[in-house]
Design an enzyme around this catalytic site. Structure first.
Site, PDB file in Angstrom:
ATOM      1  CE  LYS A  87      -4.212   1.264   2.482  1.00  0.00           C
ATOM      2  NZ  LYS A  87      -4.899   1.075   3.768  1.00  0.00           N
TER       3      LYS A  87
HETATM    4  C1  E4P Z   1      -8.182   2.162   3.754  1.00  0.00           C
HETATM    5  O1  E4P Z   1      -7.486   1.251   3.317  1.00  0.00           O
HETATM    6  C2  E4P Z   1      -8.037   2.760   5.067  1.00  0.00           C
HETATM    7  O2  E4P Z   1      -7.465   1.819   5.937  1.00  0.00           O
HETATM    8  C3  E4P Z   1      -9.334   3.154   5.723  1.00  0.00           C
HETATM    9  O3  E4P Z   1     -10.459   2.754   4.982  1.00  0.00           O
HETATM   10  C4  E4P Z   1      -9.363   4.542   6.252  1.00  0.00           C
HETATM   11  O4  E4P Z   1     -10.596   4.751   6.859  1.00  0.00           O
HETATM   12  P1  E4P Z   1     -10.887   5.886   7.958  1.00  0.00           P
HETATM   13  O5  E4P Z   1     -11.221   7.135   7.247  1.00  0.00           O
HETATM   14  O6  E4P Z   1     -12.049   5.339   8.713  1.00  0.00           O
HETATM   15  O7  E4P Z   1      -9.639   6.009   8.783  1.00  0.00           O
END
Ligand code: E4P
Length: 216
Positions: A87
């Site tokens: 990622k």
């Molecule tokens: C995506 O891969 C992230 O881990 C996640 O969806 C972020 O979400 P949040 O806005 O609830 O932190």
């Protein structure tokens, strides 16, 4: 649409996986920190455990922000397990790194996408997944699902191959709207997945059936 669970909590991952409908897991540094995972060895072991629990793509986020460091870190993460998806944040060096990973057969998830322009760049670099954060867009007074629709339309017209991974899901309705908008994947907190099960008429109907079953 594939279902990923968005957590680093092993109990929640197990519960989601036990449902039999889980296709993968996403994590991020905030989610890992929340579970108290600290230090390189512990981080690597945690990803390995998740890969052994779930048969699907597991996103592991790099903590570096410069090209050479992203590549080195991404190679280490990818070596943990064939299902690891590196990622990478949507920054200039991140795009360069995604292109390098693509050319070298390593799967990527371009994270922190908030615009169609960013989604186009990530697709051009060959990202396996791109993650628009729709909940955070909603939080700031815009419509996150509208961005999913726009990206889905652009990708269809242009034939881009990256999968749209709707992220930052806040509730079951987000999941339903993402499915309609053309998301390829939804990564959700466990609560939002379980929320899809609920309808008061189901509860009332089942209670009546079980009551009447006593007369059978
Ligand atoms: C995506 O891969 C992230 O881990 C996640 O969806 C972020 O979400 P949040 O806005 O609830 O932190």
């Amino acid at each position: 649409m594939k279902f990923f669970v968005d957590t680093a909590n092993l109990n929640q991952i197990k519960e989601a996986n036990d449902l039999g409908i889980l296709d993968g897991v996403t994590t991020n540094p905030s989610l890992m920190a929340k579970e108290g995972v600290k230090g390189e060895e512990a981080i690597m072991n945690h990803y390995k455990t998740i890969c052994e629990m779930v048969d699907g793509d597991i996103s592991a986020e790099v903590l570096s922000v410069t090209f050479n460091e992203i590549i080195e870190e991404g190679k280490k993460l990818a070596a943990i397990h064939p299902n690891i998806v590196v990622k990478v944040p949507m920054i200039k060096d991140g795009i360069k790194a995604i292109k390098w990973f693509t050319d070298n057969g390593i799967k990527t998830n371009c994270t922190l996408i908030f615009s169609a322009g960013q989604a186009i760049l990530a697709a051009k670099a060959g990202a396996t997944y791109i993650s628009p954060f729709l909940g955070r867009i909603d939080d700031s007074g815009w419509d996150g699902v509208q961005l999913i629709e726009e990206i889905a339309q652009i990708y269809a017209v242009q034939g881009f191959k990256s999968e749209i991974l709707a992220a930052s899901i806040r509730n079951p309705n987000h999941i339903i709207r993402c499915a309609a908008a053309g998301a390829d994947v939804c990564t959700c907190p466990l609560d939002s997945i379980l929320g899809l099960l609920k309808h008061p008429l189901t509860d009332i109907g089942l209670a009546k059936f079980l009551e009447d079953a006593k007369k059978m």
